[in-house]
Scaffold this active site. Structure first.
Site, PDB file in Angstrom:
ATOM      1  N   SER A  79      -9.739   2.046   3.032  1.00  0.00           N
ATOM      2  CA  SER A  79      -8.850   2.772   2.156  1.00  0.00           C
ATOM      3  C   SER A  79      -7.907   1.883   1.352  1.00  0.00           C
ATOM      4  O   SER A  79      -7.351   2.345   0.355  1.00  0.00           O
ATOM      5  CB  SER A  79      -8.012   3.757   2.972  1.00  0.00           C
ATOM      6  OG  SER A  79      -7.182   3.060   3.880  1.00  0.00           O
ATOM      7  N   SER A 129     -10.062  -0.459   7.131  1.00  0.00           N
ATOM      8  CA  SER A 129      -9.483  -0.243   5.798  1.00  0.00           C
ATOM      9  C   SER A 129      -8.862  -1.468   5.145  1.00  0.00           C
ATOM     10  O   SER A 129      -8.500  -1.409   3.977  1.00  0.00           O
ATOM     11  CB  SER A 129      -8.441   0.870   5.863  1.00  0.00           C
ATOM     12  OG  SER A 129      -9.078   2.108   5.959  1.00  0.00           O
ATOM     13  N   LYS A 156       0.850  -1.202   0.000  1.00  0.00           N
ATOM     14  CA  LYS A 156       0.000   0.000   0.000  1.00  0.00           C
ATOM     15  C   LYS A 156       0.883   1.248   0.000  1.00  0.00           C
ATOM     16  O   LYS A 156       1.918   1.283   0.681  1.00  0.00           O
ATOM     17  CB  LYS A 156      -0.903  -0.040   1.241  1.00  0.00           C
ATOM     18  CG  LYS A 156      -1.990   1.025   1.284  1.00  0.00           C
ATOM     19  CD  LYS A 156      -2.893   0.810   2.501  1.00  0.00           C
ATOM     20  CE  LYS A 156      -3.982   1.849   2.631  1.00  0.00           C
ATOM     21  NZ  LYS A 156      -4.843   1.637   3.809  1.00  0.00           N
TER      22      LYS A 156
END
Lengths: 485, 99
Positions: free
Chosen positions: A149, A173, A74
């Site tokens: 997210s 997330s 990420k």
């Protein structure tokens, strides 16, 4: 190379037997990523230099299980010499000069970082729509959000672009996008994994975790990235178990609590149908399933948004255009440099949270909002630990609906925030929690959420593995991908 | 209700500024979010200790020795404007105010 029929184990065997080299595997993976980016937008940066890293692994010889295995990271986790943006304009030019501890650990294990995945700006969002680099798309239906997210990581794994990806989870997330994309995703106990080099959002809630199609692959990666780190005094000194080696799908004697509020929060009946079916599987396998109550759940979103935004407003003070990141042009003085750099560099959702947090921490509001939220957090933690003193696991849906449409909720922050009500509890209490694919509702994936006592990730992996081996959801190819290739 | 003046005050504290049309939409959205957060007042928290952090509460000690992992050059790599090996910023003391 796609990863629908692979595990880290099967890839490791191929690498050891020299059926494929790490360099070939990486090249294939990068090609696949590039081919799919138009539809998915799962990556902010594709790491084409990874081929060189893989060649080095080949030269050194395949060693541990992760040696030569391509993994996505990420884009709020620092990778030395590889752009790390947190999907924000303010960090769009940021080149880390050191690695996050989790990156360092993956590198040491010989894993290959194939790219940095898209996310909501500074991990603030539930749909990846707040990214400066545009929204990612759900691997099952490109018109729907992948969740957030960690939406890019989820889309990458679900589409077979990566065998596993790192995500971060502040209020759900990892679990919510895992649920929306039909993959497994685990947020470990607060302190299990070092946060050093992870771009901070809300320091008392953030935790790095893993997403993969198969439970055993996340177990492998989580053992690798866990453990104490001198750079992060909140990281735990507890010994790290070998989650993969300890996997045990026997559910006899396992006690599962299901909070009735999870069924009452307006959760879609079609989602609940899949969750009930998953719970029936556990009963069939010998577990006991009983209803409990978490009366404070209805305030979880309020507590979360006050605390997370307050911590964010403090953490994001460092973005002032002075030492790194975007700097506004044509400013007259230092105050204007701060204000213009921040105002031009941050997106709307980040500004909303900074504003809410600054308000909640301001002199007139501190007691009524920040302190009050911290007190209600204590009540909620007590409720959860009371349940977990009697049960091994808490189970329920991850989200109230399946993936929603792009642009459907983005203009209504409160509706968007309510989307996280079922995942927030684990973060407020620092508990480990995961999303395991349970089934489909209207053709879209539904995730079963499993929560356990602190540092009892093994119980989550075991129960997730038991369900996986029963429903074999990983055999399903995402609808949007059928007919491609 | 959150007023426009309050929003402007908070923006000042947060080192942010908004265009006029943005302020109105922020007033509306933040008002909804703050109303939601106001539901917390219905929870009885008498005698409850707040939870501010999740880490171990014990203090961590280490030897008082500097650990240098990056060079000065590395530290300056991401700085937007550098002059003579220093970070360059605009005027800190506003001359007009002084004179």
């Amino acid at each position: 190379m796609d990863y629908f029929n692979e595990t880290i184990d099967s890839l490791h065997t191929k690498l050891v037997n020299k059926d494929i080299t790490a360099e070939e595997l990486t090249k294939d993976t990068l090609q696949k990523i590039h081919d799919k980016e138009t539809n998915l937008n799962a990556y902010v940066t594709v790491n084409d230099d990874a081929v060189k890293d893989a060649a080095k692994v080949d030269a050194d010889g395949i060693k541990g299980n992760l040696s030569g295995i391509p993994i996505a990271i990420k884009d709020n986790i620092l990778t030395e010499g590889l752009l790390t943006t947190a999907s924000s304009k303010i960090l769009s030019n940021f080149m880390p000069v050191y690695n996050a501890t989790v990156t360092e650990k993956l590198n040491a294990a010989g894993a290959i970082n194939v790219g940095k995945t898209n996310l909501d700006e500074f991990a603030m969002g539930s749909s990846t729509e707040t990214s400066y680099y545009g929204t990612s798309h759900n691997a099952w239906d490109y018109t729907k959000v992948p969740g957030g997210s960690s939406g890019g990581s989820a889309a990458a794994v679900a589409s077979g672009d990566a065998i596993a990806a790192l995500g971060t989870d502040t209020g759900g997330s990892i679990r919510q996008p895992a649920s929306f994309n039909g993959i497994f995703g685990i947020k470990p106990t607060y302190g299990r994994v070092s946060r050093w080099g992870v771009i901070a959002f809300a320091s008392s809630l953030d935790q790095v975790g893993v997403m993969s199609k198969r439970v055993e692959d996340s177990a492998e990666v989580l053992s690798t990235i866990s453990g104490h780190d001198v750079h992060d005094s909140t990281s735990s000194e507890k010994e790290v178990p070998d989650y993969r080696a300890n996997l045990n799908k026997d559910m006899h004697g396992v006690k599962i609590a299901v909070p009735k509020e999870f069924w009452d929060e307006g959760t879609d009946p079609k989602v609940l149908e899949q969750i009930d079916a998953a719970l029936d599987v556990y009963k069939k396998l010998g577990a006991t399933v009983e209803q409990v109550s978490l009366p404070t759940l209805k305030h979880a979103v309020e507590v979360y948004y006050v605390i997370a935004s307050s911590e964010a407003s403090s953490n994001l003070q460092r973005y002032d255009g002075v030492r790194y990141g975007f700097r506004a042009k044509d400013v007259k003085n230092i105050k204007e440099l701060f204000v213009n750099s921040r105002s031009e560099g941050f997106g709307d959702e980040v500004k909303r949270r900074i504003m809410l947090g600054t308000f909640a921490l301001s002199a007139g509001a501190y007691d009524a909002y920040f302190k009050k939220a911290a007190e209600v957090r204590t009540i909620f933690i007590n409720e959860l630990s009371d349940v977990l003193s009697k049960y091994n696991l808490i189970a329920g849906p991850v989200t109230t609906t399946t993936a929603f449409g792009i642009n459907e909720k983005i203009d209504d922050p409160v509706a968007m925030y309510m989307n996280d009500i079922l995942t927030i509890p684990a973060n407020l209490a620092g508990l480990p929690a995961a999303s395991v694919p349970a089934g489909l509702a209207d053709g879209m994936p539904v995730g079963l959420q499993l929560m356990a006592n602190k540092f009892d990730e093994q119980s989550i992996f075991n129960a997730a593995y038991a369900l996986q081996e029963e429903n074999k959801f990983y055999e399903q190819i995402p609808t949007a991908l059928k007919g491609e290739d | 209700m959150i007023s426009k003046d309050e929003i402007l005050h908070v923006a000042e504290l947060a080192n942010l500024k908004f265009k006029d049309d943005e302020v109105d939409s922020f007033v509306d959205q933040l008002d909804k979010i703050v109303s939601m957060a106001s539901n917390l007042s219905t929870v009885d928290t008498d005698g409850i200790e707040p939870t501010y952090h999740m880490g171990d509460t014990s203090t961590v000690f280490r030897a008082d020795e500097g650990v240098h992992t990056q060079t000065r050059e590395q530290m300056l790599e991401n700085v937007p404007e550098v002059q003579d090996n220093l970070i360059k910023v605009p005027t800190i003391v506003d001359k007009e105010d002084d004179e």
